[in-house]
Design an enzyme around this catalytic site. Structure first.
Site, PDB file in Angstrom:
ATOM      1  N   GLY A  38       0.778  -1.239   0.000  1.00 31.42           N
ATOM      2  CA  GLY A  38       0.000   0.000   0.000  1.00 31.42           C
ATOM      3  C   GLY A  38       0.805   1.283   0.000  1.00 31.42           C
ATOM      4  N   ASP A  96      -4.698   2.259  10.934  1.00 24.04           N
ATOM      5  CA  ASP A  96      -6.105   1.954  11.240  1.00 24.04           C
ATOM      6  C   ASP A  96      -6.148   1.558  12.718  1.00 24.04           C
ATOM      7  OD1 ASP A  96      -8.789   1.252  11.074  1.00 24.04           O
ATOM      8  OD2 ASP A  96      -8.422  -0.616  10.011  1.00 24.04           O
ATOM      9  N   LYS A 124      -7.088   6.715  10.511  1.00 27.02           N
ATOM     10  CA  LYS A 124      -8.541   6.666  10.681  1.00 27.02           C
ATOM     11  C   LYS A 124      -8.927   7.091  12.084  1.00 27.02           C
ATOM     12  CE  LYS A 124      -9.913   3.105   7.526  1.00 27.02           C
ATOM     13  NZ  LYS A 124     -10.564   1.796   7.397  1.00 27.02           N
ATOM     14  N   PHE A 145     -13.824   2.643   4.641  1.00 29.08           N
ATOM     15  CA  PHE A 145     -12.829   1.875   3.889  1.00 29.08           C
ATOM     16  C   PHE A 145     -12.458   2.648   2.636  1.00 29.08           C
ATOM     17  CE2 PHE A 145     -10.953  -1.342   1.209  1.00 29.08           C
ATOM     18  CZ  PHE A 145     -10.146  -2.013   2.111  1.00 29.08           C
ATOM     19  N   ASP A 152      -5.763  -0.560  -1.801  1.00 32.99           N
ATOM     20  CA  ASP A 152      -6.544  -1.429  -2.684  1.00 32.99           C
ATOM     21  C   ASP A 152      -7.813  -1.949  -2.030  1.00 32.99           C
ATOM     22  OD1 ASP A 152      -5.151  -3.242  -0.843  1.00 32.99           O
ATOM     23  OD2 ASP A 152      -5.969  -4.816  -2.121  1.00 32.99           O
TER      24      ASP A 152
HETATM   25  P1  5GP Z   1      -3.849  -1.648  11.029  1.00 31.19           P
HETATM   26  O1  5GP Z   1      -2.877  -2.748  11.339  1.00 31.19           O
HETATM   27  O2  5GP Z   1      -3.366  -0.271  11.398  1.00 31.19           O
HETATM   28  O3  5GP Z   1      -5.221  -1.934  11.554  1.00 31.19           O
HETATM   29  O4  5GP Z   1      -4.088  -1.704   9.478  1.00 31.19           O
HETATM   30  C1  5GP Z   1      -3.127  -1.215   8.611  1.00 31.19           C
HETATM   31  C2  5GP Z   1      -3.242  -1.890   7.285  1.00 31.19           C
HETATM   32  O5  5GP Z   1      -4.589  -2.299   7.009  1.00 31.19           O
HETATM   33  C3  5GP Z   1      -2.883  -0.906   6.209  1.00 31.19           C
HETATM   34  O6  5GP Z   1      -1.509  -0.997   5.886  1.00 31.19           O
HETATM   35  C4  5GP Z   1      -3.768  -1.328   5.061  1.00 31.19           C
HETATM   36  O7  5GP Z   1      -3.099  -2.306   4.307  1.00 31.19           O
HETATM   37  C5  5GP Z   1      -4.972  -1.947   5.712  1.00 31.19           C
HETATM   38  N1  5GP Z   1      -6.119  -1.027   5.807  1.00 31.19           N
HETATM   39  C6  5GP Z   1      -6.668  -0.492   6.925  1.00 31.19           C
HETATM   40  N2  5GP Z   1      -7.695   0.319   6.626  1.00 31.19           N
HETATM   41  C7  5GP Z   1      -7.798   0.309   5.286  1.00 31.19           C
HETATM   42  C8  5GP Z   1      -8.678   0.974   4.360  1.00 31.19           C
HETATM   43  O8  5GP Z   1      -9.574   1.761   4.677  1.00 31.19           O
HETATM   44  N3  5GP Z   1      -8.456   0.712   3.037  1.00 31.19           N
HETATM   45  C9  5GP Z   1      -7.491  -0.150   2.601  1.00 31.19           C
HETATM   46  N4  5GP Z   1      -7.378  -0.333   1.295  1.00 31.19           N
HETATM   47  N5  5GP Z   1      -6.644  -0.777   3.439  1.00 31.19           N
HETATM   48  C10 5GP Z   1      -6.803  -0.544   4.764  1.00 31.19           C
HETATM   49 MG    MG Z   2      -0.783  -2.100   4.113  1.00 32.99          MG
END
Ligand code: 5GP
Ligand code: MG
Length: 176
Positions: A38, A96, A124, A145, A152
């Site tokens: 990403g 996130d 977020k 999202f 993606d």
């Molecule tokens: P975390 O571990 O902080 O919960 O999530 C981080 C990863 O989740 C990001 O690097 C991404 O790959 C994915 N992710 C979290 N939220 C989103 C979103 O709204 N859209 C997309 N495409 N990926 C997300």
């Molecule tokens: Mg990612």
């Protein structure tokens, strides 16, 4: 889907984040590690806005099984350059829950860098589950999202020049 951040917004936000990063490190050498997949668009734009001596590498972390729900996180550091004694800046698309960045940061520390910080394009609101905060954030966004500018949905939409929130009808159909 509905546009959240335009190409113009993204350019301004990434430039402001680059200025903060430049102030933080002054002219010290830096290793930037993009978290695959990403971060690739942000990584490409960000490194061209930085003027300190720079090394660039990648580390792979994946927590999504496709779709919009989290799966088990796997990290692959095989592609990573040597970071011992270096100042490391992890670059990811979105903070996130924060588990991905937190786990990648703690893995990086095992390689004895001089410092580890993190920079994300998006954070977020109201989702954080970990104690650590990213050091640099370009945009805070609502809990939706999002896709585009590297992000993606089922491997589609990474090439959009803007960031858009998917709507319920976008979450069902198949993508080319
Ligand atoms: P975390 O571990 O902080 O919960 O999530 C981080 C990863 O989740 C990001 O690097 C991404 O790959 C994915 N992710 C979290 N939220 C989103 C979103 O709204 N859209 C997309 N495409 N990926 C997300
Ligand atoms: Mg990612």
């Amino acid at each position: 889907m509905k546009e959240l951040l335009s190409e113009h917004d993204l350019r301004r936000g990434v430039r402001e984040m680059a200025e903060q990063i430049a102030r933080c490190y002054a002219r010290q050498p830096l290793t930037i590690l993009g978290v695959l997949t990403g971060s690739i668009v942000l990584l490409a734009d960000l490194i061209r806005l930085l003027e300190m001596p720079l090394r660039v590498g990648v580390v792979q972390a994946s927590s999504y099984r496709g779709g919009t729900t989290r799966g088990r996180l796997t990290i692959n550091a095989d592609l990573m350059p040597d970071i011992e004694g270096r100042n490391v800046l992890l670059v990811d698309d979105i903070f996130d829950t924060g588990h991905t960045i937190q786990e990648v940061v703690s893995l990086m520390r095992q390689f004895h860098p001089n410092s580890v910080r993190s920079a994300v394009l998006l954070r977020k609101t109201g989702r954080q589950e970990v104690a650590m905060d990213p050091d640099f954030v370009a945009f805070d966004i609502p809990d939706e999202f999002v896709v585009g500018y590297g992000l993606d949905y089922r491997d589609a939409y990474r090439n959009l020049c803007y960031v858009a929130a998917l709507e319920p009808e976008d979450l069902t159909g198949d993508h080319p």
